[in-house]
Design a protein around this motif. Sequence first.
Motif, PDB file in Angstrom:
ATOM      1  N   MET A  10     -24.384 -11.417 -30.454  1.00  0.00           N
ATOM      2  CA  MET A  10     -24.896 -12.459 -30.602  1.00  0.00           C
ATOM      3  C   MET A  10     -24.327 -13.602 -29.673  1.00  0.00           C
ATOM      4  N   PRO A  11     -25.520 -14.084 -28.573  1.00  0.00           N
ATOM      5  CA  PRO A  11     -25.710 -14.688 -27.048  1.00  0.00           C
ATOM      6  C   PRO A  11     -25.799 -16.132 -27.626  1.00  0.00           C
ATOM      7  N   LEU A  12     -24.820 -16.910 -27.427  1.00  0.00           N
ATOM      8  CA  LEU A  12     -24.446 -18.573 -27.163  1.00  0.00           C
ATOM      9  C   LEU A  12     -25.736 -19.326 -27.118  1.00  0.00           C
ATOM     10  N   SER A  13     -25.500 -19.616 -27.277  1.00  0.00           N
ATOM     11  CA  SER A  13     -27.306 -21.039 -26.904  1.00  0.00           C
ATOM     12  C   SER A  13     -27.322 -21.587 -26.117  1.00  0.00           C
ATOM     13  N   GLU A  14     -28.216 -22.497 -25.377  1.00  0.00           N
ATOM     14  CA  GLU A  14     -28.451 -23.070 -24.461  1.00  0.00           C
ATOM     15  C   GLU A  14     -27.392 -24.498 -24.364  1.00  0.00           C
ATOM     16  N   GLU A  33     -25.110 -24.154 -26.229  1.00  0.00           N
ATOM     17  CA  GLU A  33     -22.921 -24.486 -26.840  1.00  0.00           C
ATOM     18  C   GLU A  33     -22.460 -23.661 -25.110  1.00  0.00           C
ATOM     19  N   GLN A  34     -23.905 -22.999 -24.243  1.00  0.00           N
ATOM     20  CA  GLN A  34     -22.960 -23.024 -23.483  1.00  0.00           C
ATOM     21  C   GLN A  34     -22.579 -23.722 -22.353  1.00  0.00           C
TER      22      GLN A  34
END
Length: 135
Positions: A1-5, A7-8
């Motif tokens: 699951m990719p990180l949200s903006e 979280e990045q």
Amino acid sequence: MPLSEYEQRVLEQMERQLSADDPKLATTLTTPRRRTGRKIIVATVGVLVGLLLLVLGVVQSSAVVGIFGFLVMFGGVTYAVLGPSGAEGSGPQGVVNDSGHVTPHARQRGRGKARGESFMQRMEDRWDKRKDGGL
């Protein structure tokens, strides 16, 4: 699951903060440990020779040979795992700035000692600076 903006951005901010606060730790965590092929070969040969001596000691009922074989195996594993691996003189090269470039820094060891401050006093000062946002 990719990180949200969000979280990045938080992760990038944490990385910059770590690099600014403790460049040596940041360098240690981001620099991969290089193990040379020669080191792995020497360690493998050491482990195999030690295993052979250990088995030979058991077959001959010789505790001295078995213990020596174990020590050779242990030395081979230790050689493979510990110690610098061709990275002499490496360490923090500077501080990573916001643009991602490394800015060289001068060594500042002992600066608190020159002012007569104790170790705990210097640590408290650093903590206060971090809390106040004055890095």
